[in-house]
Design a protein around this motif. Structure first.
Motif, PDB file in Angstrom:
ATOM      1  N   UNK A 156       2.197  -3.852  -9.085  1.00 38.78           N
ATOM      2  CA  UNK A 156       1.945  -3.654  -7.654  1.00 38.78           C
ATOM      3  C   UNK A 156       0.540  -4.090  -7.272  1.00 38.78           C
ATOM      4  N   UNK A 157      -0.409  -3.996  -8.211  1.00 46.40           N
ATOM      5  CA  UNK A 157      -1.754  -4.482  -7.916  1.00 46.40           C
ATOM      6  C   UNK A 157      -1.738  -5.983  -7.671  1.00 46.40           C
ATOM      7  N   UNK A 158      -0.949  -6.725  -8.447  1.00 42.91           N
ATOM      8  CA  UNK A 158      -0.801  -8.165  -8.221  1.00 42.91           C
ATOM      9  C   UNK A 158      -0.276  -8.432  -6.811  1.00 42.91           C
ATOM     10  N   UNK A 159       0.795  -7.740  -6.462  1.00 40.01           N
ATOM     11  CA  UNK A 159       1.447  -7.977  -5.162  1.00 40.01           C
ATOM     12  C   UNK A 159       0.515  -7.582  -4.023  1.00 40.01           C
ATOM     13  N   UNK A 160      -0.122  -6.421  -4.157  1.00 37.33           N
ATOM     14  CA  UNK A 160      -1.014  -5.938  -3.105  1.00 37.33           C
ATOM     15  C   UNK A 160      -2.198  -6.882  -2.915  1.00 37.33           C
ATOM     16  N   UNK A 161      -2.780  -7.336  -4.032  1.00 37.99           N
ATOM     17  CA  UNK A 161      -3.943  -8.202  -3.918  1.00 37.99           C
ATOM     18  C   UNK A 161      -3.576  -9.560  -3.337  1.00 37.99           C
ATOM     19  N   UNK A 162      -2.405 -10.088  -3.723  1.00 37.53           N
ATOM     20  CA  UNK A 162      -1.952 -11.363  -3.155  1.00 37.53           C
ATOM     21  C   UNK A 162      -1.776 -11.241  -1.644  1.00 37.53           C
ATOM     22  N   UNK A 214       0.818  -1.209   0.000  1.00 37.45           N
ATOM     23  CA  UNK A 214       0.000   0.000   0.000  1.00 37.45           C
ATOM     24  C   UNK A 214       0.856   1.265   0.000  1.00 37.45           C
ATOM     25  N   UNK A 215       2.018   1.177   0.585  1.00 40.58           N
ATOM     26  CA  UNK A 215       2.923   2.334   0.588  1.00 40.58           C
ATOM     27  C   UNK A 215       3.561   2.526  -0.789  1.00 40.58           C
ATOM     28  N   UNK A 216       3.886   1.431  -1.449  1.00 42.85           N
ATOM     29  CA  UNK A 216       4.571   1.512  -2.746  1.00 42.85           C
ATOM     30  C   UNK A 216       3.611   1.867  -3.886  1.00 42.85           C
ATOM     31  N   UNK A 217       2.366   1.349  -3.850  1.00 45.99           N
ATOM     32  CA  UNK A 217       1.421   1.477  -4.965  1.00 45.99           C
ATOM     33  C   UNK A 217       1.244   2.908  -5.475  1.00 45.99           C
ATOM     34  N   UNK A 218       0.972   3.925  -4.621  1.00 48.89           N
ATOM     35  CA  UNK A 218       0.721   5.276  -5.150  1.00 48.89           C
ATOM     36  C   UNK A 218       1.983   6.005  -5.600  1.00 48.89           C
ATOM     37  N   UNK A 219       3.121   5.352  -5.474  1.00 44.95           N
ATOM     38  CA  UNK A 219       4.375   5.931  -5.950  1.00 44.95           C
ATOM     39  C   UNK A 219       4.854   5.273  -7.245  1.00 44.95           C
ATOM     40  N   UNK A 220       3.953   4.513  -7.887  1.00 42.46           N
ATOM     41  CA  UNK A 220       4.315   3.832  -9.127  1.00 42.46           C
ATOM     42  C   UNK A 220       4.663   4.861 -10.206  1.00 42.46           C
ATOM     43  N   UNK A 221       5.840   4.759 -10.825  1.00 40.55           N
ATOM     44  CA  UNK A 221       6.237   5.750 -11.830  1.00 40.55           C
ATOM     45  C   UNK A 221       5.615   5.508 -13.204  1.00 40.55           C
TER      46      UNK A 221
END
Length: 537
Positions: free
Chosen positions: A144-150, A129-136
């Motif tokens: 990151x959606x894959x990782x977050x959802x897993x 959740x910390x990394x997702x909104x910093x996606x370049x």
């Protein structure tokens, strides 16, 4: 009678011998006679504590549902590309939940059975959740959606089985309603966070092209903290039953406890033949559909559907070969066997879930695009008007989740006076009306009325099917079957991801609002199928 007679003879000695012999008689009593009893009723606050982690889990899901399409569009995705980017969520759930369910069914250590998975998932999800909104870039956000959802799935799946583990049948509706309350409450706050941060605290909701607005970034940071803290509360404030206690309780309640040890797969010869024969059919259908898509030049996302059929056939083939080799405890083979032998109630609920979740996924994918274009009249993600509409979608999602939280404790009352099936049917009809009404609305404020119907359906979808299902499942396979039940949540989402882009682009003329209407129709179909479900417990 034998125990009573033996006890009377032993109790005829001296006082010291009397105490010693009473203790001896107690130890020689049959284990089931002494310890086998139904699960005790838990207090309101015990159910509260065991469900509190869902508050954090829903922070993660609500931020994802309300903002990921916005993030994708900000990073350059076209409206018809959004469904294929969302494929991460259902595919991850399809893979992760039965695996996590099977592993948690077979886990027991000093932290318990389900709680280790709660904690691991919370740590990983908070980082994501910390990394997702910093996606370049767009591809980083999709990854990151894959990782977050897993990570969210690692925590979430055991929570469903947790209610079945800890509560007697007559309290399960209340237990799942409590989860619905926390899901709704968490989602209210999380969905509204970008709006709150902008309008109450002055944090900007716009950014240069290709950049995520600060209000969205800070919302995800707050969500990461809430996720970890809420799950930690449940881990520290609850105690689980051991596998032996669960088996004794299940037998006392007259519930099926699953296969005996060493018999993970019953009738292996028959099952292996069925799997091997059917695998050929499913693989063939997948290959033929893939060729048709290629030959006629249909859109590439349709390959998701054809490939899914082929992969299912391949899993049946692998499972059949494993079972034929005599390996009856292999995780893949056991999950496929349990899917093949699912209880009748579960198969009936699968149809209801399919149409319910197809509707929800259509709403989550297309509400931002539908509202910003159909009501606000813009498709430019860099414009102030678009971001105003996107923020209002967050408020709409907060309202439906808030109403779900408010009505969660009313559902058991309605179900007690009518039935769980009638309650669920009523809620799904309300949800269908709410979705279809969006097409007729021009004033954004009236969307809140639509969201009341959606919220009623959401509260019921999160509780009633699970309350009906839990009583029909073997106690020692609760996690596995709850994970398999997730198939009928994610398969319609995968189908939606593979066909809704095609529908929106080629059939609906780019008008996302028609995808929402299709979701409402799907909700009506789900309501019609509820009454065919068998609910005995």
């Amino acid at each position: 009678m034998f125990i009573k007679t033996a006890a009377m003879k032993k109790l005829s000695g001296r006082p010291f011998q009397f105490v010693q012999q009473v203790f001896s008689v107690f130890l020689t009593l049959n284990f089931k006679t002494v310890f086998m009893s139904k699960k005790p009723h838990l207090s309101f606050w015990q159910i509260w504590n065991m469900s509190f982690g869902f508050l954090g889990i829903q922070f993660g899901f609500a931020l994802q549902n309300a903002n990921v399409s916005r993030i994708f569009e900000t990073l350059g995705a076209k409206v018809d590309e959004i469904p294929i980017l969302w494929i991460a969520a259902p595919v991850t759930g399809l893979i992760m939940q039965p695996i996590i369910g099977h592993l948690s069914d077979n886990t027991w250590n000093r932290w318990g059975r389900r709680r280790p998975f709660f904690m691991v998932g919370a740590i990983l999800a908070s980082i994501a959740l910390i990394i997702m909104p910093n996606s370049p870039t767009l591809w980083v956000a999709a990854g990151m959606l894959w990782i977050m959802d897993a990570s969210i799935n690692i925590s979430m799946e055991p929570f469903r089985a947790f209610v079945g583990d800890m509560l007697p049948s007559e309290q399960r509706t209340k237990g799942f309603a409590m989860q619905s309350f926390f899901i709704g409450t968490g989602a209210v706050v999380a969905s509204a966070l970008p709006y709150i941060l902008t309008n109450w605290f002055g944090i900007a909701n716009t950014a240069p092209e290709g950049k995520i607005p600060p209000s969205v970034q800070y919302s995800f940071y707050l969500g990461a903290f809430a996720f970890f803290a809420a799950v930690l509360w449940t881990v520290l404030r609850t105690k689980e039953y051991s596998p032996e206690e669960l088996k004794a309780h299940a037998e006392a309640e007259g519930l099926v406890t699953g296969e005996t040890p060493g018999e993970e797969i019953s009738e292996p010869g028959k099952v292996s033949r069925v799997f091997l024969n059917r695998s050929i059919l499913w693989i063939s259908v997948g290959l033929v559909l893939s060729y048709i898509i290629y030959h006629f030049g249909f859109h590439p996302e349709l390959y998701i559907f054809s490939a899914g059929l082929g992969v299912y056939g391949l899993m049946m083939l692998i499972s059949g070969l494993i079972i034929r080799s005599g390996n009856l405890k292999n995780g893949i083979a056991v999950v496929m066997h349990d899917l093949y032998r699912m209880p009748k109630t579960m198969a009936q609920l699968a149809v209801v879930q399919f149409f319910s979740w197809f509707a929800l996924f259509a709403m989550w994918i297309y509400t931002t695009a539908a509202v910003t274009k159909h009501i606000y009249g813009t498709t430019d993600p860099t414009s102030e008007l678009f971001n105003k509409g996107a923020d209002w979608v967050g408020i709409c999602f907060a309202v439906y989740n808030g109403f779900a939280a408010a009505v969660a404790f009313l559902l058991p009352v309605i179900a007690k006076r009518t039935s769980r099936k009638f309650t669920h049917m009523l809620a799904l009809v309300a949800g269908g009306l709410g979705l279809i009404s969006i097409y007729f609305i021009k004033d954004p404020n009236l969307l809140l009325v639509s969201m009341v119907g959606v919220g009623f359906a959401w509260a019921s979808i999160l509780s009633m099917p699970y309350a009906i299902l839990a009583g029909a499942l073997p106690a020692n396979k609760m996690g596995t079957y709850m994970g398999i039940f997730n198939f009928f949540i994610v398969i319609p989402q995968i189908l939606a991801a593979s066909i809704l882009g095609f529908f929106t682009r080629d059939l609906f003329g780019g008008e996302a609002v028609y995808a929402i209407v299709l979701g409402g129709i799907s909700m009506f179909i789900a309501a019609a199928t509820v009454m065919f479900v068998k609910d005995e417990h």
